[in-house]
Write an enzyme that holds these catalytic residues in place. Structure first.
Site, PDB file in Angstrom:
ATOM      1  N   THR A  16     -10.621   0.055 -17.759  1.00 17.43           N
ATOM      2  CA  THR A  16     -11.685  -0.502 -18.595  1.00 17.43           C
ATOM      3  C   THR A  16     -11.680  -2.021 -18.386  1.00 17.43           C
ATOM      4  O   THR A  16     -10.815  -2.538 -17.675  1.00 17.43           O
ATOM      5  CB  THR A  16     -11.442  -0.179 -20.086  1.00 17.43           C
ATOM      6  OG1 THR A  16     -10.137  -0.644 -20.436  1.00 17.43           O
ATOM      7  CG2 THR A  16     -11.544   1.309 -20.367  1.00 17.43           C
TER       8      THR A  16
ATOM      9  N   GLY B 166       0.791  -1.233   0.000  1.00 13.17           N
ATOM     10  CA  GLY B 166       0.000   0.000   0.000  1.00 13.17           C
ATOM     11  C   GLY B 166       0.816   1.271   0.000  1.00 13.17           C
ATOM     12  O   GLY B 166       0.360   2.293   0.516  1.00 13.17           O
ATOM     13  N   SER B 167       2.021   1.256  -0.622  1.00 13.53           N
ATOM     14  CA  SER B 167       2.796   2.506  -0.591  1.00 13.53           C
ATOM     15  C   SER B 167       2.179   3.567  -1.504  1.00 13.53           C
ATOM     16  O   SER B 167       2.245   4.757  -1.208  1.00 13.53           O
ATOM     17  CB  SER B 167       4.266   2.251  -0.947  1.00 13.53           C
ATOM     18  OG  SER B 167       4.410   1.966  -2.312  1.00 13.53           O
TER      19      SER B 167
ATOM     20  N   SER C 221       2.562   4.295 -15.406  1.00 10.61           N
ATOM     21  CA  SER C 221       1.432   4.930 -16.096  1.00 10.61           C
ATOM     22  C   SER C 221       0.229   4.949 -15.176  1.00 10.61           C
ATOM     23  O   SER C 221      -0.006   3.996 -14.431  1.00 10.61           O
ATOM     24  CB  SER C 221       1.014   4.121 -17.334  1.00 10.61           C
ATOM     25  OG  SER C 221       2.112   3.817 -18.158  1.00 10.61           O
TER      26      SER C 221
ATOM     27  N   GLU D 190       6.122   6.521  -9.174  1.00 14.19           N
ATOM     28  CA  GLU D 190       4.686   6.216  -9.023  1.00 14.19           C
ATOM     29  C   GLU D 190       4.044   7.127  -7.980  1.00 14.19           C
ATOM     30  O   GLU D 190       2.948   7.662  -8.171  1.00 14.19           O
ATOM     31  CB  GLU D 190       4.492   4.754  -8.591  1.00 14.19           C
ATOM     32  CG  GLU D 190       4.835   3.753  -9.672  1.00 14.19           C
ATOM     33  CD  GLU D 190       4.509   2.311  -9.247  1.00 14.19           C
ATOM     34  OE1 GLU D 190       3.494   2.094  -8.572  1.00 14.19           O
ATOM     35  OE2 GLU D 190       5.293   1.404  -9.592  1.00 14.19           O
TER      36      GLU D 190
ATOM     37  N   ASP E 191      -5.222  -3.573 -17.847  1.00 15.09           N
ATOM     38  CA  ASP E 191      -4.190  -2.536 -18.064  1.00 15.09           C
ATOM     39  C   ASP E 191      -4.319  -1.862 -19.439  1.00 15.09           C
ATOM     40  O   ASP E 191      -3.316  -1.570 -20.094  1.00 15.09           O
ATOM     41  CB  ASP E 191      -2.768  -3.145 -17.935  1.00 15.09           C
ATOM     42  CG  ASP E 191      -2.526  -3.748 -16.559  1.00 15.09           C
ATOM     43  OD1 ASP E 191      -3.111  -3.253 -15.582  1.00 15.09           O
ATOM     44  OD2 ASP E 191      -1.762  -4.724 -16.466  1.00 15.09           O
TER      45      ASP E 191
ATOM     46  N   MET F 176      -4.268  -6.479  -6.917  1.00 15.96           N
ATOM     47  CA  MET F 176      -3.846  -7.494  -7.883  1.00 15.96           C
ATOM     48  C   MET F 176      -4.958  -8.496  -8.185  1.00 15.96           C
ATOM     49  O   MET F 176      -4.816  -9.697  -7.949  1.00 15.96           O
ATOM     50  CB  MET F 176      -2.589  -8.205  -7.371  1.00 15.96           C
ATOM     51  CG  MET F 176      -1.462  -7.256  -7.012  1.00 15.96           C
ATOM     52  SD  MET F 176      -1.068  -6.087  -8.325  1.00 15.96           S
ATOM     53  CE  MET F 176       0.358  -6.875  -9.025  1.00 15.96           C
ATOM     54  N   ARG F 177      -6.054  -8.011  -8.676  1.00 14.47           N
ATOM     55  CA  ARG F 177      -7.184  -8.878  -9.047  1.00 14.47           C
ATOM     56  C   ARG F 177      -7.662  -8.514 -10.439  1.00 14.47           C
ATOM     57  O   ARG F 177      -7.690  -7.333 -10.792  1.00 14.47           O
ATOM     58  CB  ARG F 177      -8.372  -8.663  -8.110  1.00 14.47           C
ATOM     59  CG  ARG F 177      -8.090  -8.981  -6.697  1.00 14.47           C
ATOM     60  CD  ARG F 177      -8.754 -10.279  -6.285  1.00 14.47           C
ATOM     61  NE  ARG F 177      -8.041 -10.848  -5.164  1.00 14.47           N
ATOM     62  CZ  ARG F 177      -7.895 -12.131  -4.923  1.00 14.47           C
ATOM     63  NH1 ARG F 177      -8.436 -13.010  -5.735  1.00 14.47           N
ATOM     64  NH2 ARG F 177      -7.227 -12.558  -3.885  1.00 14.47           N
ATOM     65  N   ILE F 178      -8.071  -9.534 -11.192  1.00 10.97           N
ATOM     66  CA  ILE F 178      -8.721  -9.250 -12.480  1.00 10.97           C
ATOM     67  C   ILE F 178     -10.148  -8.828 -12.141  1.00 10.97           C
ATOM     68  O   ILE F 178     -10.854  -9.529 -11.402  1.00 10.97           O
ATOM     69  CB  ILE F 178      -8.762 -10.529 -13.360  1.00 10.97           C
ATOM     70  CG1 ILE F 178      -7.351 -11.098 -13.540  1.00 10.97           C
ATOM     71  CG2 ILE F 178      -9.467 -10.251 -14.675  1.00 10.97           C
ATOM     72  CD1 ILE F 178      -6.510 -10.477 -14.605  1.00 10.97           C
TER      73      ILE F 178
ATOM     74  N   ASN G 129      -6.064   3.388 -12.312  1.00 13.09           N
ATOM     75  CA  ASN G 129      -5.101   2.381 -11.867  1.00 13.09           C
ATOM     76  C   ASN G 129      -3.700   2.911 -12.126  1.00 13.09           C
ATOM     77  O   ASN G 129      -3.483   3.694 -13.057  1.00 13.09           O
ATOM     78  CB  ASN G 129      -5.305   1.087 -12.659  1.00 13.09           C
ATOM     79  CG  ASN G 129      -4.331   0.000 -12.247  1.00 13.09           C
ATOM     80  OD1 ASN G 129      -4.048  -0.173 -11.054  1.00 13.09           O
ATOM     81  ND2 ASN G 129      -3.799  -0.730 -13.218  1.00 13.09           N
TER      82      ASN G 129
ATOM     83  N   HIS H 218       0.140   1.518 -12.981  1.00 16.44           N
ATOM     84  CA  HIS H 218       0.769   0.300 -13.482  1.00 16.44           C
ATOM     85  C   HIS H 218       2.252   0.587 -13.712  1.00 16.44           C
ATOM     86  O   HIS H 218       2.608   1.626 -14.285  1.00 16.44           O
ATOM     87  CB  HIS H 218       0.086  -0.123 -14.795  1.00 16.44           C
ATOM     88  CG  HIS H 218       0.640  -1.401 -15.343  1.00 16.44           C
ATOM     89  ND1 HIS H 218       0.358  -2.627 -14.796  1.00 16.44           N
ATOM     90  CD2 HIS H 218       1.476  -1.625 -16.386  1.00 16.44           C
ATOM     91  CE1 HIS H 218       0.998  -3.559 -15.480  1.00 16.44           C
ATOM     92  NE2 HIS H 218       1.681  -2.980 -16.447  1.00 16.44           N
TER      93      HIS H 218
ATOM     94  N   GLU I  83     -10.743  -4.468 -20.172  1.00  9.15           N
ATOM     95  CA  GLU I  83      -9.488  -5.131 -20.589  1.00  9.15           C
ATOM     96  C   GLU I  83      -8.380  -4.825 -19.591  1.00  9.15           C
ATOM     97  O   GLU I  83      -8.226  -3.665 -19.192  1.00  9.15           O
ATOM     98  CB  GLU I  83      -9.014  -4.557 -21.921  1.00  9.15           C
ATOM     99  CG  GLU I  83      -9.537  -5.122 -23.214  1.00  9.15           C
ATOM    100  CD  GLU I  83      -9.566  -6.621 -23.323  1.00  9.15           C
ATOM    101  OE1 GLU I  83      -8.483  -7.229 -23.365  1.00  9.15           O
ATOM    102  OE2 GLU I  83     -10.677  -7.173 -23.355  1.00  9.15           O
TER     103      GLU I  83
HETATM  104  C1  GAR Z   1       3.056  -0.868  -7.563  1.00 17.03           C
HETATM  105  O1  GAR Z   1       4.309  -0.902  -8.162  1.00 17.03           O
HETATM  106  C2  GAR Z   1       1.974  -0.803  -8.613  1.00 17.03           C
HETATM  107  O2  GAR Z   1       2.330  -0.058  -9.748  1.00 17.03           O
HETATM  108  C3  GAR Z   1       1.823  -2.265  -8.968  1.00 17.03           C
HETATM  109  O3  GAR Z   1       1.901  -2.933  -7.732  1.00 17.03           O
HETATM  110  C4  GAR Z   1       2.741  -2.193  -6.860  1.00 17.03           C
HETATM  111  C5  GAR Z   1       1.996  -1.980  -5.583  1.00 17.03           C
HETATM  112  O4  GAR Z   1       2.820  -1.398  -4.615  1.00 17.03           O
HETATM  113  N1  GAR Z   1       0.587  -2.504  -9.637  1.00 17.03           N
HETATM  114  C6  GAR Z   1       0.432  -3.383 -10.616  1.00 17.03           C
HETATM  115  O5  GAR Z   1       1.315  -4.110 -11.022  1.00 17.03           O
HETATM  116  C7  GAR Z   1      -0.979  -3.444 -11.200  1.00 17.03           C
HETATM  117  N2  GAR Z   1      -0.982  -4.062 -12.477  1.00 17.03           N
HETATM  118  P1  GAR Z   1       2.185  -0.654  -3.384  1.00 17.03           P
HETATM  119  O6  GAR Z   1       1.243  -1.661  -2.729  1.00 17.03           O
HETATM  120  O7  GAR Z   1       3.340  -0.341  -2.499  1.00 17.03           O
HETATM  121  O8  GAR Z   1       1.465   0.550  -3.881  1.00 17.03           O
END
Ligand code: GAR
Length: 317
Positions: free
Chosen positions: A143, A14-15, A138, A176, A147, A92-94, A109, A111, A145
């Site tokens: 949507t 959760g950063s 990014s 990010e 990412d 991290m869920r579809i 989101n 990514h 689909e």
């Molecule tokens: C982050 O790097 C985020 O971009 C990625 O998971 C990490 C979560 O870190 N997300 C994905 O890969 C989604 N497709 P965090 O829990 O420290 O924010």
């Protein structure tokens, strides 16, 4: 202006959620976090959010069998929180299409790649293996689909000689944290930008039969081709600071009735007489369904009979 209410969904550390949370502490930040939800009760980010006074919920890890109930319960909790936007931050869920469509255009989101490159997992290693000079992150609209939605903003991050997936990921994470709060702030305030409002009006007005747009008296103006006008968009006209839409009323006393009912939003536009009304768009919380209805009703006031008949037939279908 009221702050936009955000629900953040996480799966772990959760950063990015923390970056949004601390950005939201600034007085001039246009959003606030009203919920942090996780797909596991042990997601470490929940402890931090709770300690910072944000309501949290950690759902039991959903199995493939109870996936749809999980998303229904999640959706309900988000709506109960009063959130009007959802920010995925390492969730991290579809997502099922039904969940996504309920937040159409209101879910973002982050990514860790320069989309459209490297959707899915292992983004950092894939960028290194490909010999890219830069990886990055990014923020995009979600949507159905994976990412794939429209990209709102990106930050390229240089890949250094000897970078491992972990060392690169750590640097991208810094980017990010900067990118997400900035992009979310711009996104939730874009509906307050006159240019966004004009585009929205334009989209609705030009979808009407034989509608066209011209500039008249320095204002974008919508009318029937070679016919009468049914809407004007006024933005700081003669420096009055007002952003508004002027439309025709549909009954003789309607202008007075509307102004009496909501004097903050409706007004009598100068030089337009009593069969037009001004709708202020700069008061926040614009109801675009209502504005669309007003535009269509105004078009009906000026459309030639033949066109009205065609419209009636089309609406019956
Ligand atoms: C982050 O790097 C985020 O971009 C990625 O998971 C990490 C979560 O870190 N997300 C994905 O890969 C989604 N497709 P965090 O829990 O420290 O924010």
């Amino acid at each position: 202006m009221a702050k936009a209410k955000i629900a953040v969904l996480i799966s772990g550390r959760g950063s990015n959620m923390a970056a949004l949370l601390y950005a939201a502490k600034a007085d001039d930040c246009p959003f606030e976090l009203v919920l942090v939800a996780a797909d596991s009760p042990d997601a470490p980010g929940l402890t931090l959010a709770a300690a910072e006074g944000v309501p949290v919920i950690g759902f039991p890890k959903p199995t493939a069998k109870d996936k749809s109930q999980f998303f229904e319960a999640l959706d309900l909790r988000i709506r109960e929180s009063g959130a009007t936007y959802v920010a995925l931050a390492g969730f991290m869920r579809i997502l099922p299409a039904s969940f996504v469509s309920g937040w159409d255009g209101r879910m973002l989101n982050i990514h860790p790649s320069l989309l459209p490159k490297y959707k899915g997992l292992d983004t950092h290693q894939r960028a290194i293996d490909a010999g890219d000079s830069h990886a990055g992150c990014s923020v995009h609209i979600v949507t159905a689909e994976l990412d794939d939605g429209p990209v709102l903003a990106q930050t390229p991050v240089a890949i250094l000689p000897g970078d491992s997936a972990d060392s690169l990921a750590a640097r991208i994470l810094i980017a990010e944290h900067q990118l997400y709060s900035r992009t979310l702030a711009a996104f939730v305030t874009r509906e307050q930008q006159p240019e966004w409002m004009l585009n929205r009006v334009r989209e609705i007005a030009l979808a009407l039969p034989q509608a066209d747009e011209v500039i008249s008296h320095g204002m974008p103006c919508f009318g029937i081709e070679k016919g009468k006008k049914f809407a004007w968009f006024t933005r700081d006209h003669h420096g009055d600071g007002v952003v508004a839409l002027l439309v025709k009323t549909t009954a003789p006393d309607e202008q007075a009735t509307l102004i009496e009912a909501d004097p903050d939003r409706y007004y009598r536009p100068a030089y337009f007489g009593t069969d037009w009304v001004g709708i202020r768009l700069d008061r926040g919380a614009n109801d675009w369904n209502h504005i669309g209805d007003r535009l269509r009703a105004s078009w009906r006031q000026v459309a030639p009979k033949k066109l009205l008949g065609l419209m009636d037939i089309a609406e019956d279908f």
